[in-house]
Write a protein that holds these residues in place. Structure first.
Motif, mmCIF file in Angstrom:
data_model
loop_
_atom_site.group_PDB
_atom_site.id
_atom_site.type_symbol
_atom_site.label_atom_id
_atom_site.label_comp_id
_atom_site.label_asym_id
_atom_site.label_seq_id
_atom_site.Cartn_x
_atom_site.Cartn_y
_atom_site.Cartn_z
ATOM 1 N N UNK A 1 0.855 -1.165 0.000
ATOM 2 C CA UNK A 1 0.000 0.000 0.000
ATOM 3 C C UNK A 1 0.910 1.240 0.000
ATOM 4 N N UNK A 2 0.730 2.123 -0.974
ATOM 5 C CA UNK A 2 1.562 3.324 -1.044
ATOM 6 C C UNK A 2 1.305 4.261 0.144
ATOM 7 N N UNK A 3 2.364 4.941 0.554
ATOM 8 C CA UNK A 3 2.219 5.935 1.609
ATOM 9 C C UNK A 3 3.146 7.101 1.344
ATOM 10 N N UNK A 4 2.807 8.241 1.924
ATOM 11 C CA UNK A 4 3.622 9.457 1.832
ATOM 12 C C UNK A 4 3.729 10.068 3.218
ATOM 13 N N UNK A 5 4.908 10.550 3.534
ATOM 14 C CA UNK A 5 5.121 11.305 4.770
ATOM 15 C C UNK A 5 5.251 12.764 4.368
ATOM 16 N N UNK A 6 4.556 13.617 5.096
ATOM 17 C CA UNK A 6 4.588 15.042 4.768
ATOM 18 C C UNK A 6 4.524 15.858 6.055
ATOM 19 N N UNK A 7 5.167 16.999 6.042
ATOM 20 C CA UNK A 7 5.159 17.902 7.190
ATOM 21 C C UNK A 7 4.068 18.946 6.994
ATOM 22 N N UNK A 8 3.241 19.136 8.011
ATOM 23 C CA UNK A 8 2.139 20.112 7.953
ATOM 24 C C UNK A 8 2.728 21.519 7.903
ATOM 25 N N UNK A 9 2.383 22.273 6.859
ATOM 26 C CA UNK A 9 2.960 23.602 6.656
ATOM 27 C C UNK A 9 2.068 24.744 7.141
ATOM 28 N N UNK A 10 0.784 24.497 7.334
ATOM 29 C CA UNK A 10 -0.114 25.568 7.785
ATOM 30 C C UNK A 10 0.178 25.928 9.233
ATOM 31 N N UNK A 11 0.259 27.196 9.501
ATOM 32 C CA UNK A 11 0.595 27.663 10.854
ATOM 33 C C UNK A 11 -0.415 27.226 11.913
ATOM 34 N N UNK A 12 -1.672 27.006 11.517
ATOM 35 C CA UNK A 12 -2.690 26.547 12.463
ATOM 36 C C UNK A 12 -2.831 25.026 12.442
ATOM 37 N N UNK A 13 -1.990 24.351 11.673
ATOM 38 C CA UNK A 13 -2.068 22.901 11.561
ATOM 39 C C UNK A 13 -3.274 22.487 10.725
ATOM 40 N N UNK A 14 -3.707 21.265 10.903
ATOM 41 C CA UNK A 14 -4.887 20.775 10.174
ATOM 42 C C UNK A 14 -6.133 21.057 10.998
ATOM 43 N N UNK A 15 -6.467 22.323 11.072
ATOM 44 C CA UNK A 15 -7.596 22.773 11.857
ATOM 45 C C UNK A 15 -8.414 23.752 11.024
ATOM 46 N N UNK A 16 -9.720 23.721 11.166
ATOM 47 C CA UNK A 16 -10.661 24.638 10.515
ATOM 48 C C UNK A 16 -10.475 24.680 8.998
ATOM 49 N N UNK A 17 -10.069 25.821 8.475
ATOM 50 C CA UNK A 17 -9.988 26.006 7.022
ATOM 51 C C UNK A 17 -9.045 25.003 6.352
ATOM 52 N N UNK A 18 -7.814 24.815 6.830
ATOM 53 C CA UNK A 18 -6.953 23.809 6.197
ATOM 54 C C UNK A 18 -7.562 22.408 6.210
ATOM 55 N N UNK A 19 -8.201 22.027 7.301
ATOM 56 C CA UNK A 19 -8.827 20.703 7.380
ATOM 57 C C UNK A 19 -9.938 20.572 6.349
ATOM 58 N N UNK A 20 -10.712 21.629 6.173
ATOM 59 C CA UNK A 20 -11.798 21.601 5.192
ATOM 60 C C UNK A 20 -11.251 21.453 3.770
ATOM 61 N N UNK A 21 -10.175 22.154 3.460
ATOM 62 C CA UNK A 21 -9.576 22.064 2.128
ATOM 63 C C UNK A 21 -9.000 20.677 1.868
ATOM 64 N N UNK A 22 -8.336 20.110 2.861
ATOM 65 C CA UNK A 22 -7.758 18.770 2.715
ATOM 66 C C UNK A 22 -8.867 17.727 2.582
ATOM 67 N N UNK A 23 -9.896 17.828 3.406
ATOM 68 C CA UNK A 23 -11.005 16.874 3.351
ATOM 69 C C UNK A 23 -11.706 16.927 1.999
ATOM 70 N N UNK A 24 -11.918 18.117 1.479
ATOM 71 C CA UNK A 24 -12.576 18.267 0.173
ATOM 72 C C UNK A 24 -11.735 17.634 -0.927
ATOM 73 N N UNK A 25 -10.428 17.869 -0.892
ATOM 74 C CA UNK A 25 -9.533 17.288 -1.895
ATOM 75 C C UNK A 25 -9.497 15.766 -1.782
ATOM 76 N N UNK A 26 -9.459 15.251 -0.566
ATOM 77 C CA UNK A 26 -9.426 13.799 -0.360
ATOM 78 C C UNK A 26 -10.726 13.147 -0.831
ATOM 79 N N UNK A 27 -11.844 13.811 -0.584
ATOM 80 C CA UNK A 27 -13.142 13.265 -0.995
ATOM 81 C C UNK A 27 -13.281 13.232 -2.519
ATOM 82 N N UNK A 28 -12.551 14.085 -3.208
ATOM 83 C CA UNK A 28 -12.641 14.158 -4.667
ATOM 84 C C UNK A 28 -11.800 13.092 -5.367
#
Length: 87
Positions: A1-28
């Motif tokens: 199973x492929x995997x990727x390691x990545x460092x969170x770059x958003x200053x607020x982490x994966x919270x609120x707006x960044x989480x929504x953007x990531x979730x939308x992209x993942x759902x697509x």
């Protein structure tokens, strides 16, 4: 199973707006993507609530995994998004 390691770059982490953007992209994507912090249980990347409960902050490394046709491409796209400033 492929995997990727990545460092969170958003200053607020994966919270609120960044989480929504990531979730939308993942759902697509055509595959189910999971995300986890080292030593924690994975959550679905398409779930805003899951992403927020992950507690991934700025500078934390997360691990993305996916399986199936298109997994590599989906992981690259999502890794690129998480590794960019989303604030």
């Amino acid at each position: 199973m492929p995997e990727r390691r990545v460092t969170v770059a958003s200053k607020v982490g994966l919270h609120a707006r960044p989480a929504a953007l990531v979730a939308k992209a993942a759902a697509a994507t055509p595959v189910t993507i999971t995300i986890r912090k080292e030593g924690a249980d994975p959550v679905e990347a398409a779930s805003i609530l899951g992403l927020m409960t992950l507690g991934a902050g700025f500078g934390d490394e997360v691990v993305l995994t996916a399986d199936g046709a298109g997994a590599e491409t989906a992981l690259e796209e999502l890794a690129g998004l998480i590794g960019s400033e989303l604030d």
